[in-house]
Design an enzyme around this catalytic site. Sequence first.
Site, PDB file in Angstrom:
ATOM      1  N   ARG A 135     -10.341 -11.512   2.389  1.00  0.00           N
ATOM      2  CA  ARG A 135     -11.241 -12.557   1.884  1.00  0.00           C
ATOM      3  C   ARG A 135     -10.580 -13.935   1.920  1.00  0.00           C
ATOM      4  NH1 ARG A 135     -11.945  -9.268  -3.570  1.00  0.00           N
ATOM      5  NH2 ARG A 135     -11.453  -7.630  -2.059  1.00  0.00           N
TER       6      ARG A 135
ATOM      7  N   LYS B  80       0.842  -1.199   0.000  1.00  0.00           N
ATOM      8  CA  LYS B  80       0.000   0.000   0.000  1.00  0.00           C
ATOM      9  C   LYS B  80       0.878   1.250   0.000  1.00  0.00           C
ATOM     10  CE  LYS B  80      -3.906  -1.868   2.723  1.00  0.00           C
ATOM     11  NZ  LYS B  80      -5.009  -1.656   1.788  1.00  0.00           N
TER      12      LYS B  80
HETATM   13  N1  BES Z   1      -7.985  -3.747   4.721  1.00  0.00           N
HETATM   14  C1  BES Z   1      -8.237  -3.358   3.382  1.00  0.00           C
HETATM   15  C2  BES Z   1      -9.561  -2.607   3.210  1.00  0.00           C
HETATM   16  C3  BES Z   1      -9.712  -1.283   3.928  1.00  0.00           C
HETATM   17  C4  BES Z   1      -9.557  -0.101   3.243  1.00  0.00           C
HETATM   18  C5  BES Z   1     -10.102  -1.239   5.246  1.00  0.00           C
HETATM   19  C6  BES Z   1      -9.739   1.108   3.880  1.00  0.00           C
HETATM   20  C7  BES Z   1     -10.286  -0.047   5.902  1.00  0.00           C
HETATM   21  C8  BES Z   1     -10.117   1.124   5.223  1.00  0.00           C
HETATM   22  C9  BES Z   1      -8.272  -4.574   2.477  1.00  0.00           C
HETATM   23  O1  BES Z   1      -7.491  -5.649   2.841  1.00  0.00           O
HETATM   24  C10 BES Z   1      -7.784  -4.117   1.146  1.00  0.00           C
HETATM   25  O2  BES Z   1      -6.645  -3.758   1.049  1.00  0.00           O
HETATM   26  N2  BES Z   1      -8.653  -4.159   0.140  1.00  0.00           N
HETATM   27  C11 BES Z   1      -8.316  -3.737  -1.168  1.00  0.00           C
HETATM   28  C12 BES Z   1      -8.898  -4.739  -2.124  1.00  0.00           C
HETATM   29  C13 BES Z   1      -8.420  -4.579  -3.540  1.00  0.00           C
HETATM   30  C14 BES Z   1      -6.966  -4.939  -3.646  1.00  0.00           C
HETATM   31  C15 BES Z   1      -9.264  -5.453  -4.419  1.00  0.00           C
HETATM   32  C16 BES Z   1      -8.901  -2.364  -1.422  1.00  0.00           C
HETATM   33  O3  BES Z   1     -10.003  -2.105  -0.946  1.00  0.00           O
HETATM   34  O4  BES Z   1      -8.241  -1.551  -2.050  1.00  0.00           O
HETATM   35 ZN    ZN Z   2      -5.469  -5.488   2.091  1.00  0.00          ZN
END
Ligand code: BES
Ligand code: ZN
Length: 470
Positions: A325, A251
Amino acid sequence: MFPLVKFSATIKKQLPQVVVLTDEKSLSAYVSDKETLRFLLSELKVNKGYAEAPWHKAGIMVVKASKNKEYTQLEELRRNAAKAGDKIMKAEYPSVQFVDCCGIEAIQEAAMEGLLLSLYRFGKYKSKSTHQIKEVFANLSAVKLNKIVEICRAVYLVRDLINEPVNVLNTAALTTAFASMGKEAGFTVKTLSKKEIEKLGMAGLLTVNKGSVDDPAFTIMEYKPAKCRNKKPIVLVGKGVVYDTGGINLKSYEGMMSMNCDMSGAAAVAGVMYALAKTKMPLHVISLTPITDNRPSGNSAVSGDIIKMMNGVTVEVMNTDAEGRLILADALVYADRYKPMLVIDIATLTGAASAAVGRNATVVMGTAPDTTFSLLTRCGEEVFERTVRFPLWDDYNKMIASKVADIKNVGDKHAGAITAGKFLEHFTTYPWIHLDIAGPAFLNEKDSYRGVGGTATGVRMIYRLLEELK
Ligand code: BES
Ligand code: ZN
Ligand code: ZN
């Protein structure tokens, strides 16, 4: 620190007071000074049900509720009570007296809840100590307030867990925290080791954990009172990513900020267990929480890896940041062995859910009967953790079709919350509700009785739903 809530029938006049009323006339019994009384009454009108007079002997704050118990009005009441809470913290009163003069249960509960939740602070790392309220006295019977106090106590515990950084609260520390919650409240907590997780073939959890220096954990909490109304258990599943860097698909700084909140789902289900046990709810409930951090390393999973899940479904790991997931899938497959009447999972799963509904609502999906979803809508409104149902249309499966495996762990840039739900659906075999709390789980800015940081979203909503299902 949660304040000591003491039930005292007599009102301690020397303490600052939070007076809750529906009828302005009742205020004269508590304020003898005419000038102050007149001031408070006019302020109540101007400020839509909230007034304060700090110069009163000990300090007085008045919250006026409408007799109408619409959910929006109960929320307004919580928010007005939270204004009193803010005042109490600012004035650094060590304790406070809650004075109910209306005798209406729903109003007493909402006011107490708004007040208690607004007094929460995460101050343990401040060298200059943050003010904490020591005692709240209330002219209400112990029986009446027990439930609201225990739910708020659970919310405090959950917020503390969410707010801890990962250098303090890693996988092992979270399982230890759950164990002590179980011991205190009265539910069993069993943690499966990496060996056991391997034996079960939890490929999702093991894959996400590959980049970690810490072992994964899978915690099973069970609350089974002697008398319970349900033959088949209700199973709760919570995402326990103690920190989400994204893994190899790292990230950005902005995206990673506050990703210590990524175990909010796991913390919430532990909080629900705690409140259930403390209030002796006659329901058999089991909670499953897969726990790990998600980090890059020489051994991390990478895009293109193919894994075989516990139920035989093969998954192409396209994006290591869609880790939630993967670990939830293992827990959902594991849940099947209980032949549950209902499974509810809760997770900070997708930025897409947050983008769609913002910080003040939870995206929900699932295969449970429509009647259960209607109930969820109502319960969410009552505790003001509102829900928005998204569809699980079959044709959306195309978006997670893989060229090389059965499914892949991400779709394209569209409908991200739904494709995450569709992914999870492949691992469910029972009536199921999925709660995506990515929006409301963690706040960068205070919103009334939800302060900065972990909100413990889900605790009050799920507790309320279970209360209806009992
Ligand atoms: N933990 C994150 C989602 C999240 C985002 C939680 C903002 C709280 C606040 C999750 O694991 C994630 O990174 N999801 C990705 C999925 C994508 C790669 C399909 C996302 O939402 O960008
Ligand atoms: Zn994630
Ligand atoms: Zn995550």
